[in-house]
Design a protein around this motif. Structure first.
Motif, short mmCIF file in Angstrom:
data_model
loop_
_atom_site.label_atom_id
_atom_site.label_comp_id
_atom_site.label_asym_id
_atom_site.label_seq_id
_atom_site.Cartn_x
_atom_site.Cartn_y
_atom_site.Cartn_z
N GLY A 13 -14.84 -52.18 6.87
CA GLY A 13 -13.59 -52.42 6.15
C GLY A 13 -13.81 -53.31 4.94
O GLY A 13 -14.94 -53.50 4.48
N PHE A 14 -12.73 -53.90 4.44
CA PHE A 14 -12.78 -54.71 3.22
C PHE A 14 -13.69 -55.93 3.39
O PHE A 14 -13.74 -56.54 4.47
CB PHE A 14 -11.38 -55.23 2.86
CG PHE A 14 -10.53 -54.24 2.12
CD1 PHE A 14 -9.88 -54.59 0.96
CD2 PHE A 14 -10.37 -52.95 2.59
CE1 PHE A 14 -9.09 -53.70 0.27
CE2 PHE A 14 -9.59 -52.04 1.92
CZ PHE A 14 -8.94 -52.41 0.76
N GLY A 33 -16.87 -52.56 2.57
CA GLY A 33 -17.70 -53.45 3.36
C GLY A 33 -19.08 -53.70 2.79
O GLY A 33 -19.89 -54.39 3.39
N GLU A 34 -19.36 -53.16 1.60
CA GLU A 34 -20.68 -53.29 0.99
C GLU A 34 -20.76 -54.53 0.12
O GLU A 34 -19.83 -54.85 -0.62
CB GLU A 34 -20.96 -52.04 0.15
CG GLU A 34 -22.39 -51.92 -0.32
CD GLU A 34 -22.61 -50.63 -1.09
OE1 GLU A 34 -23.42 -49.81 -0.64
OE2 GLU A 34 -21.95 -50.45 -2.14
N VAL A 35 -21.88 -55.25 0.21
CA VAL A 35 -22.15 -56.43 -0.61
C VAL A 35 -23.39 -56.15 -1.45
O VAL A 35 -24.40 -55.69 -0.92
CB VAL A 35 -22.34 -57.69 0.25
CG1 VAL A 35 -22.80 -58.87 -0.60
CG2 VAL A 35 -21.05 -58.05 0.98
N ASP A 82 -13.36 -56.97 9.79
CA ASP A 82 -13.84 -56.83 11.17
C ASP A 82 -13.81 -58.16 11.93
O ASP A 82 -14.45 -58.29 12.98
CB ASP A 82 -15.25 -56.26 11.18
CG ASP A 82 -16.21 -57.05 10.28
OD1 ASP A 82 -15.77 -58.07 9.71
OD2 ASP A 82 -17.37 -56.64 10.16
N LYS A 83 -13.09 -59.16 11.39
CA LYS A 83 -12.88 -60.46 12.05
C LYS A 83 -14.17 -61.26 12.23
O LYS A 83 -14.30 -62.05 13.18
CB LYS A 83 -12.20 -60.29 13.41
CG LYS A 83 -10.87 -59.55 13.36
CD LYS A 83 -10.28 -59.40 14.75
CE LYS A 83 -8.99 -58.60 14.71
NZ LYS A 83 -8.40 -58.43 16.04
N ILE A 142 -8.13 -61.52 11.43
CA ILE A 142 -8.79 -61.17 10.17
C ILE A 142 -8.83 -62.39 9.25
O ILE A 142 -7.83 -63.09 9.08
CB ILE A 142 -8.05 -60.00 9.49
CG1 ILE A 142 -8.18 -58.73 10.33
CG2 ILE A 142 -8.58 -59.77 8.08
CD1 ILE A 142 -7.39 -57.58 9.80
N TYR A 143 -9.99 -62.63 8.65
CA TYR A 143 -10.13 -63.70 7.68
C TYR A 143 -9.88 -63.14 6.28
O TYR A 143 -10.44 -62.11 5.91
CB TYR A 143 -11.52 -64.32 7.76
CG TYR A 143 -11.79 -65.03 9.06
CD1 TYR A 143 -11.18 -66.25 9.35
CD2 TYR A 143 -12.64 -64.48 10.02
CE1 TYR A 143 -11.42 -66.90 10.55
CE2 TYR A 143 -12.88 -65.12 11.21
CZ TYR A 143 -12.27 -66.34 11.48
OH TYR A 143 -12.50 -66.98 12.68
#
Length: 453
Positions: free
Chosen positions: A119-120, A98-100, A139-140, A167-168
């Motif tokens: 999450g992803f 989940g990190e950018v 996380d939608k 989910i996208y």
């Protein structure tokens, strides 16, 4: 002749038989020098040029050092990458935790880190003007972030957060307007000023893996789905245009210079280039990978594209050829999840499972930095020589030779044996059957099931 009026006889003779560039410089005068192709004047010209071409080809392989840098800092596998539309030195990466991260390629360091999702991080895209970027995750949620770092004392918060019902799996921004598209259970078109999609497209499928806008005809977009379909859409219409059924496609990429051409990365180890006006068969089948192809991206010139694969390497393909011209790999590199070609067409970035982003040269032996005019002329001369003797066996062998990891090399041999076995079996079937009873299906059409409109 006007040259003789201010040149010595020796200089005139030199200019008359000169084999060097068409334009010769004497002092401050530039003179057009015709080249004499009479073989009696240069009886050993071809052997000399062949030797020079051979040496140039050998030196190209000696100086082929494509790897430039490794950007480490992620704590999980790198799942997606995005380019800044205005800055060559800025890229954005999203990881499986989940990190950018935002990176400065000039300094080769991370200058900003966001905990964007739980999450992803499934997809990243930048706004067409470069002021902000979007991210989607498990996380939608769809989140819009400022490109600039927050001021001192400000909290790191998104500009907007949109909560979805599912989910996208992917996101892409329109090239000229404030619109973006997401993929998941369906393809949704969003306006940046609204909290709900302005249009949704469905065509009997439960999961769409990616969606991409066309950079030329910006109202067109395409998606690939889990039911082995590639679907084409037009934003001006209420329903999808057409779809082609084939093997599982992971993602697609549009050619930035040809409006109707796109390439799909497939699970069957191949890449397929299509013309959307005629989907009955692909324009080209690109075959060199030995495992599923996970990502693909075109160069800004549209003449080449780079692919990332589960077989722990990336390959560079000419868009009109079936085999790669280059393969990049390292000992530590694991499954390559994403790949991008820089906007100046000189560099390639890839993200892989072992938490690293790698920076490569698009041309392995290209010299970086300032090149003098004389050196540039010599490089151009060598390129022309290599092009002239391209099909000579020895030069061709040296130019094509690449060192591969043992696992990839053995798999290539196995696939070659399997392909040859299938070919022999097909020939025997045709040989021992009634004439015309066995259909000959070209390689390009073997994997196409149907085209639905």
């Amino acid at each position: 002749m006007f040259v003789a009026s201010f040149l010595t006889p020796q200089a005139s003779v030199y200019l008359a038989v000169s084999r060097n560039p068409v334009v010769s410089r004497l002092g401050d005068c530039f003179l057009w020098v015709p080249r004499n192709y009479d073989p009696t004047l240069h009886p050993f010209e071809v052997p000399r040029e062949y030797t020079r071409a051979l040496n140039a080809t050998k030196l190209e392989r000696v100086f082929a050092k494509p790897f430039l840098a490794s950007l480490d800092g992620h704590r999980d596998g790198v799942h997606c990458l995005a380019k800044h539309p205005k800055s060559l030195s800025t890229i954005i990466s999203g990881a499986c935790d989940g990190e950018v991260k935002l990176w400065n390629l000039t300094k080769r360091e991370c200058f900003r880190t966001l905990q964007a999702h739980t999450g992803f991080v499934r997809g990243l895209c930048t706004r067409f003007c470069g002021t902000s970027f979007f991210s989607v995750g498990d996380d939608k949620t769809i989140k819009q972030w400022k490109m600039e770092s927050p001021a001192h004392g400000e909290e790191e918060e998104p500009i907007h957060t949109l909560l979805g019902k599912a989910i996208y799996t992917g996101i892409d921004h329109h090239w000229k307007e404030g619109l973006f598209a997401t993929s998941g259970q369906q393809v949704d078109i969003w306006d940046e000023q609204r909290s709900s999609p302005i249009r949704s497209f469905t065509w009997g499928v439960d999961s769409i893996s990616s969606v991409k806008f066309n950079p030329v005809e910006t109202y067109l977009l395409a998606s690939c789905a889990s039911d082995r379909n590639i679907v084409l859409y037009d934003m001006r219409q209420a329903t999808p245009l057409k779809k082609v059924r084939r093997l599982m496609t992971n993602t697609i990429c549009w050619n930035p210079m040809e409006a109707f051409i796109f390439t799909g990365a497939n699970e069957d180890y191949n890449l397929y280039t299509f013309d959307m006006r005629s989907l009955d068969s692909p324009l080209m089948v690109h075959m060199d990978h030995v495992s599923a192809v996970l990502d693909v991206d075109y160069s800004p010139t549209g003449k080449e594209f780079v692919s990332a694969s589960f077989d722990k390497c990336i390959r560079i393909f000419p868009s009109n050829k079936g085999h790669s011209r280059e393969v990049y790999h390292t000992k530590r590199m694991q499954h390559v999840m994403c790949v991008k070609w820089s906007a100046d067409s000189k560099y390639i970035l890839c993200g892989s499972d072992e938490m690293n982003i790698r920076l490569w040269k698009a041309h392995a032996s290209e010299k970086l930095g300032i090149i003098s005019p004389r050196e540039k002329a010599a490089l151009n001369y060598n390129e022309k020589l290599k092009e002239k003797f391209l099909h000579h066996p020895q030069i061709k062998r040296i130019a094509r030779h690449r060192h591969l990891p043992k696992s990839i090399y053995t798999q290539i041999k196995e696939l070659r044996i399997m392909r040859e076995s299938r070919r022999r079996k097909e020939m025997n079937r045709r040989k021992h059957s009634k004439p015309g009873s066995v259909k000959i299906v070209p390689e390009k059409k073997q994997h196409i099931v149907a085209v639905v409109k």
